[in-house]
Design a protein around this motif. Sequence first.
Motif, mmCIF file in Angstrom:
data_model
loop_
_atom_site.group_PDB
_atom_site.id
_atom_site.type_symbol
_atom_site.label_atom_id
_atom_site.label_comp_id
_atom_site.label_asym_id
_atom_site.label_seq_id
_atom_site.Cartn_x
_atom_site.Cartn_y
_atom_site.Cartn_z
ATOM 1 N N ARG A 1 0.817 -3.141 4.738
ATOM 2 C CA ARG A 1 0.785 -1.735 5.141
ATOM 3 C C ARG A 1 1.974 -1.431 6.038
ATOM 4 O O ARG A 1 2.667 -2.326 6.507
ATOM 5 C CB ARG A 1 -0.524 -1.407 5.859
ATOM 6 C CG ARG A 1 -1.774 -1.584 5.006
ATOM 7 C CD ARG A 1 -3.027 -1.171 5.772
ATOM 8 N NE ARG A 1 -4.211 -1.215 4.926
ATOM 9 C CZ ARG A 1 -4.979 -2.280 4.773
ATOM 10 N NH1 ARG A 1 -4.673 -3.407 5.406
ATOM 11 N NH2 ARG A 1 -6.028 -2.224 3.982
ATOM 12 N N THR B 1 -5.296 1.646 -2.892
ATOM 13 C CA THR B 1 -5.554 0.273 -2.450
ATOM 14 C C THR B 1 -7.031 -0.073 -2.599
ATOM 15 O O THR B 1 -7.385 -1.171 -3.059
ATOM 16 C CB THR B 1 -5.113 0.109 -0.990
ATOM 17 O OG1 THR B 1 -3.721 0.396 -0.870
ATOM 18 C CG2 THR B 1 -5.392 -1.300 -0.494
ATOM 19 N N ILE C 1 -2.876 -7.105 1.510
ATOM 20 C CA ILE C 1 -2.375 -5.730 1.515
ATOM 21 C C ILE C 1 -1.310 -5.617 2.595
ATOM 22 O O ILE C 1 -1.566 -5.935 3.763
ATOM 23 C CB ILE C 1 -3.496 -4.718 1.771
ATOM 24 C CG1 ILE C 1 -4.680 -4.968 0.823
ATOM 25 C CG2 ILE C 1 -2.961 -3.301 1.622
ATOM 26 C CD1 ILE C 1 -4.345 -4.846 -0.641
ATOM 27 N N GLU D 1 0.822 -1.205 0.000
ATOM 28 C CA GLU D 1 0.000 0.000 0.000
ATOM 29 C C GLU D 1 0.861 1.262 0.000
ATOM 30 O O GLU D 1 1.788 1.404 0.798
ATOM 31 C CB GLU D 1 -0.914 0.015 1.236
ATOM 32 C CG GLU D 1 -1.872 1.207 1.259
ATOM 33 C CD GLU D 1 -2.811 1.171 2.442
ATOM 34 O OE1 GLU D 1 -3.979 0.806 2.249
ATOM 35 O OE2 GLU D 1 -2.355 1.485 3.556
#
Length: 808
Positions: free
Chosen positions: A574, A553, A572, A547
């Motif tokens: 992060r 995203t 994802i 991300e």
Amino acid sequence: MSSDVDAKKPPTVRSGGRGPLPRGLGYAAKRAALGPALPTANLAHERLGKVAALAIFSSDALSSVAYATEEMLKTLFIAGVGALAFTLIVPLSAAIVGVLAILVFSYRQTIKAYPSAGGAYIVTKDNFGLIPAQVAGVALLTDYVLTVAVSVSAGVAAVIALAPATAPFRVEMAVAFICLIAFGNLRGVRESGKIFSAPTYVFIACIMSLLVVGGIRVFTGSLVAPQQAVTATGAGLGFLAGVPMFIALHALASGSTAMTGVEAISNGVPAFKPVEWKHARQTLVVLGLLLSTMFLGISYLAAKLQIQPDFTGTSTVVADIGRAVYGSGPIGHAAFALLQIATTLILVLAANTAYADFPRLANFHAGDDFLPRQFTTRGHRLVFSNGILALSAAAIALVIAFHADVTKLIPFYAIGVFTSFSLSQAGMAKRHLRLREDGWRVGLLINGAGAVATAIVLVIIARTKFAEGAWVILVLVPLLVWLLVRMNKQYQRETVELERDLAAFTPPTGRAPIAILLVDDLDPKTVHALQYARTLRGERTIAVHRERTPDRTKTLRQAWDVAGLGEIPLRIVRGGGDEAASLAGFIAAYEREDREVIVLVPVPHSRTAAERLSDRRAGARLNRALLPYPHVRVTLVRDHPEGVHPLQRDADGRPVVRLTTRGTHEVVVLVDKLDRASLEALSYGLALSATSIRAVHAAADPDRAARLAQRWMELQAPVPLDVIECWDRDIPRALERYVVGLASDTSEVTAVLPRRDYPKLRQRLLHDRTSRKIQRALGRYPHIDVADIPFHMQGRTTPAPVPAPARI
């Protein structure tokens, strides 16, 4: 396929052709300019007879008679000795001829002892070791560059003497001549022999005619010296007719350029027809006789006619002798014009001696890992094309820097060649003492005398021309040797890292691999990578997105769901910090000892230079971050050209991705040599659980192919190896032809390409770009995927710190 049986089978030799392939514009242009590619098997037939060899290997030495006498006269006149120069010029020329005779007899010994190539590099390497050989080699390489610059510049001076209006275009003419000679040599050895033979023999005929006519006119009294006001000013009462010793030695150093090029025949022995060493020795004797006669004759006529050197650059000593000998009548003018044309041609084509030897010598250096390995590659017409191009570039730079002025270039000249003379003859003397073969005492006397004589001349040149610019060569040669030694150490480090202590191959075991696809956006290259992931038949596929912004995203996740990719989970990653470390932390969670983790990185088919640089840096960071995990393999999956795997959309414009599984999956590992990079690529290929797997090597060099085959069986590689013929040394085309032959309407073919990732630019410059050409060649075919398996060089033995798991 039985791994045990395949490991014991010898490699299969196959034809490299499976049907015609379209020719690119670059190949078509090369073929049109240079002619059809010559098969490697023709190398034995690209040999020279004595007539052609004399033209190619002796043009440098023979052409020096056009300026050697003139340079001696200029040195003496600048020193202010006046008319005393004409009493000194013949004795100095005789002394040079005496040293030349010693050299001829010395190199006859060398040619017989080293029939495979008896140049200074080989002789010094065999008797004194690699480092002294670099001194001899570098000295010769620099001298070959100067040979081209000096010869071409002297040829331009002859043109200007015939047509003074061309003087403003001196540099342009010199550059054009260099390009012409380079083109002739790129067409091949035999072609260059045909091009350069006629001008050499025309020049010999013109000079010999000049000497005969001039000698007859001197003998009959019809040729007298013109009345010139030449007085001896500033000459002290020393040695040699009242000329100080230093001035006489300075002139001797200038005239010693007449001996440059004598070693060319010993360097080019393999180019002769059998029996090579006998023909080379005979040609060397002919060269010595011709050079001695022509040089002494020109000096004698210059002294008799009291020809003063022209410092304006509009005439030459040979031109002035020609005018005086032939007279001003129509026949005399025609003879003079022919003399100048022949002189121009021989001086320009004299550079061909350097073109015959520089690439061969650079190949020796590169073969010992003291020059970039690109110099070992034979080109389209079986010549060392990279050496020809490098020599041309260096010579053009010198011509431009010194405005094609022979007098400015001469001080740099001859030091390198006499350094190599001395080392070569000293090496031969040591060989006689070491081996004590039949006739060794006579050989020791001859080569010892050669070593002493050339060493004395070398000291004279270095001392008398030091302030004029010789110091540049004396500094440059050690500097270049230091650079070459550093290059050699770099190659040695790479060899240790790639090849030392290789154990027998252990095939990967355990469950099917996990594919982790790095996703930046849902675009055609990602769709292609998704299709490739489906072909792998792994345990599962996971998509990972790092991300950058929440909005991006969110957009990607929506597109992912709408496209019907729910079967492939999108994770994802992060968090701040280094992107490569974050991805490595996520990937580490899936690494297990009983299965492989294949990280797929989608790469577009074509990228700008800036994009390639950015991707290379990002890929290097990711590779370094994943070094601690031996079961994680990064694969660059290159997309096909636009339209092969497009991102489809439904009637409402929403993206739709339809993934299919091909009927068969063929894996072919492209191998150039067997090292850790190739073994990693082989492990990757085995982990794909394909329908079949094989390895292939394009045999551009038969010796290299034989070493690979032997090493393949020693390490018990459990994959059959096909060795395909690469008769024209175009490796990308040979591999393209082979891989395309494996494809069918229902198959997916993965070409696994090992890539050695060098982190520094200076390291990458030491290796060619064949892998990129292979990628471009295969990337245009649908359902043929190139899996680029990077092997990150340096630091693999020092594990990087394990990054902390990323927050998901």
